[in-house]
Design a protein around this motif. Structure first.
Motif, PDB file in Angstrom:
ATOM      1  N   VAL A 294       0.834  -1.201   0.000  1.00 39.20           N
ATOM      2  CA  VAL A 294       0.000   0.000   0.000  1.00 39.20           C
ATOM      3  C   VAL A 294       0.871   1.255   0.000  1.00 39.20           C
ATOM      4  O   VAL A 294       0.599   2.221  -0.719  1.00 39.20           O
ATOM      5  CB  VAL A 294      -0.949  -0.003   1.214  1.00 39.20           C
ATOM      6  N   ALA A 295       1.952   1.250   0.803  1.00 40.42           N
ATOM      7  CA  ALA A 295       2.834   2.421   0.887  1.00 40.42           C
ATOM      8  C   ALA A 295       3.474   2.725  -0.464  1.00 40.42           C
ATOM      9  O   ALA A 295       3.500   3.885  -0.911  1.00 40.42           O
ATOM     10  CB  ALA A 295       3.899   2.196   1.947  1.00 40.42           C
ATOM     11  N   VAL A 296       3.981   1.705  -1.130  1.00 37.75           N
ATOM     12  CA  VAL A 296       4.640   1.902  -2.425  1.00 37.75           C
ATOM     13  C   VAL A 296       3.650   2.417  -3.458  1.00 37.75           C
ATOM     14  O   VAL A 296       3.974   3.278  -4.285  1.00 37.75           O
ATOM     15  CB  VAL A 296       5.280   0.581  -2.906  1.00 37.75           C
ATOM     16  N   GLN A 297       2.416   1.923  -3.411  1.00 38.92           N
ATOM     17  CA  GLN A 297       1.391   2.363  -4.356  1.00 38.92           C
ATOM     18  C   GLN A 297       1.173   3.871  -4.280  1.00 38.92           C
ATOM     19  O   GLN A 297       0.836   4.512  -5.271  1.00 38.92           O
ATOM     20  CB  GLN A 297       0.086   1.624  -4.064  1.00 38.92           C
ATOM     21  N   HIS A 298       1.399   4.452  -3.102  1.00 41.54           N
ATOM     22  CA  HIS A 298       1.181   5.884  -2.917  1.00 41.54           C
ATOM     23  C   HIS A 298       2.489   6.682  -2.896  1.00 41.54           C
ATOM     24  O   HIS A 298       2.524   7.807  -2.414  1.00 41.54           O
ATOM     25  CB  HIS A 298       0.380   6.131  -1.639  1.00 41.54           C
ATOM     26  N   GLY A 299       3.544   6.095  -3.433  1.00 44.86           N
ATOM     27  CA  GLY A 299       4.776   6.834  -3.659  1.00 44.86           C
ATOM     28  C   GLY A 299       5.758   6.874  -2.506  1.00 44.86           C
ATOM     29  O   GLY A 299       6.721   7.657  -2.542  1.00 44.86           O
ATOM     30  N   PHE A 300       5.571   6.054  -1.454  1.00 48.05           N
ATOM     31  CA  PHE A 300       6.525   6.019  -0.335  1.00 48.05           C
ATOM     32  C   PHE A 300       7.532   4.897  -0.593  1.00 48.05           C
ATOM     33  O   PHE A 300       7.236   3.721  -0.422  1.00 48.05           O
ATOM     34  CB  PHE A 300       5.779   5.781   0.990  1.00 48.05           C
ATOM     35  N   TRP A 301       8.729   5.267  -1.012  1.00 54.41           N
ATOM     36  CA  TRP A 301       9.732   4.268  -1.364  1.00 54.41           C
ATOM     37  C   TRP A 301      10.637   3.907  -0.183  1.00 54.41           C
ATOM     38  O   TRP A 301      11.206   2.820  -0.145  1.00 54.41           O
ATOM     39  CB  TRP A 301      10.589   4.781  -2.530  1.00 54.41           C
ATOM     40  N   HIS A 302      10.786   4.812   0.780  1.00 56.41           N
ATOM     41  CA  HIS A 302      11.652   4.577   1.950  1.00 56.41           C
ATOM     42  C   HIS A 302      10.750   4.087   3.077  1.00 56.41           C
ATOM     43  O   HIS A 302      10.123   4.872   3.783  1.00 56.41           O
ATOM     44  CB  HIS A 302      12.353   5.880   2.330  1.00 56.41           C
ATOM     45  N   PHE A 303      10.681   2.748   3.269  1.00 48.90           N
ATOM     46  CA  PHE A 303       9.645   2.188   4.126  1.00 48.90           C
ATOM     47  C   PHE A 303       9.806   2.574   5.596  1.00 48.90           C
ATOM     48  O   PHE A 303       8.825   2.880   6.276  1.00 48.90           O
ATOM     49  CB  PHE A 303       9.625   0.662   3.996  1.00 48.90           C
ATOM     50  N   SER A 304      11.029   2.582   6.112  1.00 48.02           N
ATOM     51  CA  SER A 304      11.203   2.934   7.523  1.00 48.02           C
ATOM     52  C   SER A 304      10.833   4.400   7.772  1.00 48.02           C
ATOM     53  O   SER A 304      10.236   4.730   8.802  1.00 48.02           O
ATOM     54  CB  SER A 304      12.642   2.654   7.978  1.00 48.02           C
ATOM     55  N   GLN A 305      11.179   5.289   6.812  1.00 51.74           N
ATOM     56  CA  GLN A 305      10.791   6.689   6.949  1.00 51.74           C
ATOM     57  C   GLN A 305       9.273   6.841   6.857  1.00 51.74           C
ATOM     58  O   GLN A 305       8.662   7.639   7.588  1.00 51.74           O
ATOM     59  CB  GLN A 305      11.468   7.537   5.864  1.00 51.74           C
ATOM     60  N   PHE A 306       8.674   6.067   5.957  1.00 49.92           N
ATOM     61  CA  PHE A 306       7.214   6.082   5.846  1.00 49.92           C
ATOM     62  C   PHE A 306       6.566   5.701   7.180  1.00 49.92           C
ATOM     63  O   PHE A 306       5.618   6.360   7.633  1.00 49.92           O
ATOM     64  CB  PHE A 306       6.755   5.112   4.757  1.00 49.92           C
ATOM     65  N   SER A 307       7.057   4.651   7.822  1.00 48.05           N
ATOM     66  CA  SER A 307       6.480   4.212   9.098  1.00 48.05           C
ATOM     67  C   SER A 307       6.593   5.297  10.160  1.00 48.05           C
ATOM     68  O   SER A 307       5.658   5.526  10.940  1.00 48.05           O
ATOM     69  CB  SER A 307       7.155   2.922   9.577  1.00 48.05           C
ATOM     70  N   LEU A 308       7.753   5.986  10.193  1.00 46.45           N
ATOM     71  CA  LEU A 308       7.929   7.083  11.154  1.00 46.45           C
ATOM     72  C   LEU A 308       6.962   8.226  10.856  1.00 46.45           C
ATOM     73  O   LEU A 308       6.337   8.778  11.765  1.00 46.45           O
ATOM     74  CB  LEU A 308       9.377   7.581  11.099  1.00 46.45           C
ATOM     75  N   ASP A 309       6.841   8.595   9.563  1.00 42.70           N
ATOM     76  CA  ASP A 309       5.939   9.686   9.180  1.00 42.70           C
ATOM     77  C   ASP A 309       4.490   9.330   9.511  1.00 42.70           C
ATOM     78  O   ASP A 309       3.721  10.171   9.994  1.00 42.70           O
ATOM     79  CB  ASP A 309       6.058   9.972   7.678  1.00 42.70           C
ATOM     80  N   TYR A 310       4.116   8.088   9.262  1.00 44.26           N
ATOM     81  CA  TYR A 310       2.748   7.642   9.518  1.00 44.26           C
ATOM     82  C   TYR A 310       2.425   7.704  11.007  1.00 44.26           C
ATOM     83  O   TYR A 310       1.373   8.225  11.414  1.00 44.26           O
ATOM     84  CB  TYR A 310       2.570   6.214   8.993  1.00 44.26           C
ATOM     85  N   LYS A 311       3.339   7.206  11.823  1.00 41.99           N
ATOM     86  CA  LYS A 311       3.094   7.216  13.266  1.00 41.99           C
ATOM     87  C   LYS A 311       3.046   8.648  13.796  1.00 41.99           C
ATOM     88  O   LYS A 311       2.231   8.985  14.666  1.00 41.99           O
ATOM     89  CB  LYS A 311       4.156   6.420  14.005  1.00 41.99           C
ATOM     90  N   ARG A 312       3.916   9.505  13.276  1.00 41.46           N
ATOM     91  CA  ARG A 312       3.919  10.902  13.708  1.00 41.46           C
ATOM     92  C   ARG A 312       2.596  11.575  13.325  1.00 41.46           C
ATOM     93  O   ARG A 312       2.059  12.394  14.083  1.00 41.46           O
ATOM     94  CB  ARG A 312       5.090  11.649  13.065  1.00 41.46           C
ATOM     95  N   HIS A 313       2.058  11.202  12.181  1.00 43.85           N
ATOM     96  CA  HIS A 313       0.850  11.869  11.685  1.00 43.85           C
ATOM     97  C   HIS A 313      -0.408  11.366  12.383  1.00 43.85           C
ATOM     98  O   HIS A 313      -1.308  12.161  12.694  1.00 43.85           O
ATOM     99  CB  HIS A 313       0.721  11.652  10.175  1.00 43.85           C
ATOM    100  N   PHE A 314      -0.504  10.044  12.611  1.00 41.88           N
ATOM    101  CA  PHE A 314      -1.742   9.463  13.130  1.00 41.88           C
ATOM    102  C   PHE A 314      -1.612   8.856  14.531  1.00 41.88           C
ATOM    103  O   PHE A 314      -2.569   8.282  15.047  1.00 41.88           O
ATOM    104  CB  PHE A 314      -2.260   8.383  12.169  1.00 41.88           C
TER     105      PHE A 314
END
Length: 329
Positions: A294-314
């Motif tokens: 799901v993350a890659v489908q929406h343009g998040f290629w750096h998975f660990s950074q995506f997880s940090l951004d997601y947790k910070r946001h929600f």
């Protein structure tokens, strides 16, 4: 995420609805017949509440949201809405203009697309556009036609706006302390008449706010950029592609976004994609989909950074969102 609602039924002529939520999508779902969607723009745990007193001819509402939110959709076909910003850590932006002082947010049979600040409270009234037009015709009042089919920040005379604020304050104090007062048909009619009287007194003084030529140009740039960011193609555009498509440098686009929405294009772009990921994770009840997919489908290629951004946001990990969706399924 917890959603609580109470709907004490008073009688067929009036009802009171109150809901609270810690999830922006669940908060939006509690808005009833309003066909609106919300995206959480600022990062952090979300808290929202919605109160609506449904009277025979109009609805009185109070909405509180803790995070910066983009609201878009429609109040309902043929609806008239007038909203008064109450509190907030910033200004609410509609159509390139910010609502302050004696300004109100108004729309008649219009699409809604506005950005609200953190810790925001909005109070107002919704009725049928046909009722407002009928009253205006009988009272020989010219309605602000520029508010048709678009959400507008409108300048109005301070006195009737102040009186409407006083009515809304009294209504919500009564909801808290003595909601049974709305059971009395005479009290309901007196309340409706008082609200409609103030609205009819406000409308002849209405003048749509003019953001000026340069502000209007910035708004057009932001609108075009947001249209590309919200596009429903197979993949999310990169911010570089957005800048190229609108013909604006990253610095210029940054100035425009800060002026119009009070945030940077990078933050807005990332927030939109995180909201999309979250909704897809909530729908991913089957075992065949992974968070990574799901993350890659929406343009998040750096998975660990995506997880940090997601947790910070929600305020939760994406795996927690998916796990809860699978339990629910």
């Amino acid at each position: 995420m917890a959603l609580s609602a109470t709907s004490p039924i008073q009688d067929s002529a009036a009802s009171l609805f109150q809901a609270s939520s810690t999830d922006v999508d669940e908060h939006c779902a509690a808005l009833g017949r309003w066909r609106l969607s919300y995206d959480q723009i600022s990062a952090g745990a979300f808290k929202g509440s919605f109160t609506q007193l449904a009277l025979p001819r109009l609805d009185v509402f109070r909405e509180i949201t803790s995070q910066q939110v983009r609201q878009y959709g429609q109040l309902g076909a043929g609806s008239f809405g007038i909203g008064l910003p109450w509190h907030g850590d910033g200004e609410v932006n509609c159509d390139g203009a910010n609502a302050t002082g004696a300004q109100v947010i108004a729309c008649i049979d219009a699409e809604v697309d506005m950005c609200t600040p953190r810790a925001f409270e909005l109070r107002g009234v919704v009725a049928s556009a046909a009722l407002i037009e009928q009253l205006a015709a009988s009272l020989d009042i010219a309605l602000p036609r520029r508010a048709w089919h678009r959400l507008q920040v409108i300048e109005m005379a301070e006195a009737p706006v102040a009186r409407l604020r006083a009515h809304l304050t009294a209504i919500h104090e009564t909801i808290t302390t003595a909601p049974g007062q709305f059971d009395d048909p005479s009290a309901r009619q007196a309340l409706e008449d008082a609200l409609l009287l103030e609205i009819m007194d406000m409308l002849p003084t209405a003048r749509p706010s003019d953001p000026g030529r340069s502000a209007a140009a910035r708004r057009r740039t932001v609108d075009r950029a947001r249209e590309l960011m919200h596009g429903s193609g197979d993949r999310s555009l990169s911010l570089l592609e957005v800048c190229t498509a609108v013909g604006a440098s990253p610095r210029k686009l940054g100035y425009c976004f800060q002026e119009v929405l009070g945030t940077s294009p990078m933050h807005y772009w990332r927030a939109m994609r995180l909201n999309r990921v979250r909704r897809d994770l909530k729908r991913a009840g089957g075992a065949g989909t992974s968070v990574y997919d799901v993350a890659v489908q929406h343009g998040f290629w750096h998975f660990s950074q995506f997880s940090l951004d997601y947790k910070r946001h929600f305020s939760e990990l994406p795996s927690e969102t998916m796990r809860r969706a699978r339990r629910a399924a």
